[in-house]
Design a protein around this motif. Structure first.
Motif, mmCIF file in Angstrom:
data_model
loop_
_atom_site.group_PDB
_atom_site.id
_atom_site.type_symbol
_atom_site.label_atom_id
_atom_site.label_comp_id
_atom_site.label_asym_id
_atom_site.label_seq_id
_atom_site.Cartn_x
_atom_site.Cartn_y
_atom_site.Cartn_z
ATOM 1 N N GLU A 319 0.844 -1.204 0.000
ATOM 2 C CA GLU A 319 0.000 0.000 0.000
ATOM 3 C C GLU A 319 0.878 1.253 0.000
ATOM 4 N N ALA A 320 1.844 1.272 0.920
ATOM 5 C CA ALA A 320 2.725 2.433 1.018
ATOM 6 C C ALA A 320 3.548 2.585 -0.257
ATOM 7 N N TYR A 321 4.068 1.481 -0.760
ATOM 8 C CA TYR A 321 4.875 1.514 -1.981
ATOM 9 C C TYR A 321 4.075 2.093 -3.147
ATOM 10 N N TYR A 322 2.832 1.648 -3.277
ATOM 11 C CA TYR A 322 2.026 2.074 -4.420
ATOM 12 C C TYR A 322 1.632 3.542 -4.296
ATOM 13 N N GLN A 323 1.331 3.943 -3.088
ATOM 14 C CA GLN A 323 0.965 5.336 -2.877
ATOM 15 C C GLN A 323 2.150 6.262 -3.174
ATOM 16 N N GLU A 324 3.325 5.855 -2.696
ATOM 17 C CA GLU A 324 4.508 6.699 -2.886
ATOM 18 C C GLU A 324 4.942 6.720 -4.352
ATOM 19 N N THR A 325 4.995 5.552 -4.994
ATOM 20 C CA THR A 325 5.399 5.530 -6.407
ATOM 21 C C THR A 325 4.354 6.236 -7.273
#
Ligand code: ADP
Ligand code: ZN
Length: 623
Positions: A319-325
């Motif tokens: 979730e965090a990875y997708y939001q940040e990328t």
């Protein structure tokens, strides 16, 4: 006769086509329907209420109220609308009392098209009374609730003030509402519908795919050098974000980038609020800056031309990875999401979970979320396929039953696999024997030294050269062993004891591997790096397609246009992209316009901007 939505798109915003479901949403909302819009970052949510606001104002319905949680960004959003010739304004605490008084007068005569305000402002009694007055006269047109997931405690940015927005429906029952968010999980969605009483609203759910973002996850060797190479080879002069796990690392990387001539700014919670704000402003306003940040940076950043997001450390879940990328490439032009990850990331993330004060159930959820991210990093199938599957989307598989996106590292350069089962067994049996021999456990470095037959001081001190597996992994290099270790830890076949200096411990699942019941297949990292030059070339060419179409003279025109844009942006105190997107400047540079009519049909060149800037653009091109 009110203007049709498509014509508003052409005239005001200068775009030729609607994107994805925009047209359906805009028609529905312009016609007075309620809507819930779930669209990824960069999908184009703003137009979904801005065009209905214009259409409905023209049809005599009056003012649209836009509820937005980020006072800091209202200024730029409204600035962009004013540049396009739309009568928009914002109400917040930064206005002087004279300015807000003047604005209230304009609001009450119903002539403003869009008024932006924070939820606490919208729900205060004084403002509600003003809305009452508009409502009674049929001049309250639409409520647009942006970042609507803030109403839910399950979302990642819960804002209790959003709860009070239920008053809108109760008090102004016949005014349509459109709620928009990029947060899609079911729990948040259901909560949002209930809290905002949108049970009867039409739902528009887009795919969360971001096709222009290229995902690449590389093994961490010398992360600072890897990052430098990545930026130099592929993103010279581009704006980007580098995420780090710690404040210290933010400071170090910023310093290194600056020393190397790459303009970079730090952002983390330890900095003074004023410095943080100033750095954010510069990042939004200037061209080609790199923001080096902890996760504290990014919410609501709608800079469209962020060309890369790099993770120098692994985030804590997908979730965090997708939001940040997702903050890369909002303008739809090619962008890179690059991450370096290594054994230490796995160890650190595991330890943070183990040591957190949360309950065991919560920790287990966090562990399985971390495992999903590790699987994404270690696996050899399409990265995008894994991401979309994780978010519950159905994929269109090819004849071989596989999903291929053609825009991630694994699809572009399929990695070779090697059978690491034997290596894994050697490693686990060494851990077992060392434990038997000394009665205590050891960390990864020492175990690898024994396997590779290195007579270090520590090996001699504990007499570990006498262990029967000493040196049996001599043919394996350190990279391969680390890869085996990561895989075993990721699959739960090996544990790390955070309470005892991160020592390696066998568990029940280790036995299966030891007995040869589980096969361990690994990406062949050496091969991948040997082919790196080829991979790099293909990546660079694709990612640069944005202005690859320009010849040398075109490049010079583009540079002159950027310099002109920077000046205008400074004068207007707005980010450069609010004046024109890069894509618009590139299109102009390509066309090499000689007269105003040559600017017709350039995407992003609306009627107002043509009048305001047409001549200056021609002059900049000729210079
Ligand atoms: P979101 O809020 O969904 O993240 P935005 O509304 O900020 O996305 O839109 C992202 C970018 O795409 C903006 O720069 C916007 O100008 C641009 N955009 C939106 N719709 C279109 C379109 N139909 N054609 C071209 N560009 C568009
Ligand atoms: Zn792919």
């Amino acid at each position: 006769m009110p203007t049709l939505p498509r014509q508003l798109l052409n005239d005001i915003f200068g775009y030729t086509e609607f994107r994805g479901p925009q047209e359906a949403i805009i028609n529905h909302v312009s016609g007075g329907g309620d809507a819930l819009v779930l669209m990824p970052t960069g999908g184009g949510k703003s137009l979904c209420y801005q065009i209905p606001a214009l259409a409905r104002q023209q049809a005599g319905h009056g003012v649209t109220i836009v509820i937005s949680p980020l006072i800091a960004l209202m200024h730029d959003q409204v600035g962009a609308l004013l540049e396009a010739g739309v009568d928009a304004a914002y109400l917040n605490s930064s206005l002087s009392s004279e300015a807000s008084y003047a604005l209230e007068k304009r609001l009450l005569n119903g002539s403003i098209t869009m008024l932006y305000a924070a939820p606490e402002r919208v729900t205060n009694p004084r403002f509600l009374a003003q809305l009452d007055s508009l409502y009674e006269r049929g001049l309250l047109s639409l409520f647009a609730i942006d970042e609507a997931h803030c109403v839910s405690q399950w979302g990642h940015d819960f804002r209790p003030e959003y709860r009070a927005l239920t008053v809108l429906h109760e008090r102004f029952a016949s005014v349509p509402r459109v709620a928009l968010t990029a947060t899609a999980d079911d729990l948040t969605r259901d909560d949002m519908i209930e809290r905002l009483q949108l049970q009867d609203a039409a739902q528009f759910v887009s795919s969360f795919d971001r096709p222009n973002i290229r995902y690449r996850l590389v093994e961490k060797k010398d992360p600072t050098q890897q990052l430098l190479r990545f930026i130099r080879n592929e993103h010279e002069g581009d704006a980007g974000i580098v995420y780090c796990q710690s404040r210290k690392k933010v400071e170090d990387i910023t310093q290194t980038l600056c020393d190397e001539g790459i303009p970079a700014l730090p952002y983390h919670a330890g900095l003074d609020a004023g410095v943080r704000q100033a750095n954010q402003d510069r990042f939004l306003r200037e061209d080609g800056l790199v923001m080096v940040a902890t996760i504290a940076f990014g919410m609501g950043i709608d800079k469209p031309d962020v060309r890369f997001v790099a993770h120098i450390d692994m985030p804590k879940n997908i979730e965090a990875y997708y939001q940040e990328t997702g903050r890369a490439g909002r303008d739809g032009a090619p962008a890179n999401a690059w991450m370096s990850y290594g054994l230490q990331d796995v160890v650190n993330q595991r330890r943070m979970i183990d040591e957190s004060p949360a309950g065991e159930d919560f920790k287990n959820v966090m562990r399985s979320k971390l495992d999903a991210l590790l699987a994404l990093a270690e696996n050899t199938d399409c990265r995008r396929g894994r991401l979309l599957t994780y978010f519950g989307e159905e994929l269109a598989l090819n004849a071989q039953g596989k999903y291929v996106c053609s825009n991630c590292d694994n699809c572009l350069n399929p990695p070779n696999l090697w059978d690491g089962t034997d290596a894994a067994r050697k490693l686990l049996s060494t851990i077992y024997r060392v434990q038997q021999h000394s009665g205590i456990s050891f960390g990864a470095g020492h175990i690898m030294d024994i396997l590779r037959g290195k007579k270090t001081e520590k090996v001699t001190q504990f007499g570990h050269e006498s262990i029967s597996t000493f040196g049996i992994g001599a043919t394996l290099n350190e990279t391969q062993l680390r890869s085996v270790l990561r895989q075993l830890i990721a699959n739960g076949a090996l544990s790390i004891n955070a309470a005892a200096f991160n020592t390696l411990q066998l568990n029940a699942a280790s036995r299966e591997v030891l007995k040869g019941e589980t096969q361990v297949m690994l990406r062949e990292t050496e091969v991948a790096s040997a082919r790196g030059s080829k991979a790099k070339r293909s990546t660079t060419s694709a990612i640069k397609t944005a202005n690859a179409s320009l010849d040398a003279a075109g490049e010079r025109r583009f540079a002159a246009l950027k310099a002109w844009r920077a000046e205008v942006a400074r004068e207007h105190n707005l980010p450069a992209y609010v004046i024109f997107h890069d894509a618009t400047l590139i299109a102009i540079a390509q066309r090499d316009p000689q007269q105003l009519s040559d600017l017709d049909g350039i995407s992003g060149m609306g009627a107002k901007k043509l009048t305001a800037y047409g001549d200056e653009v021609l002059r900049a091109v000729r210079s």
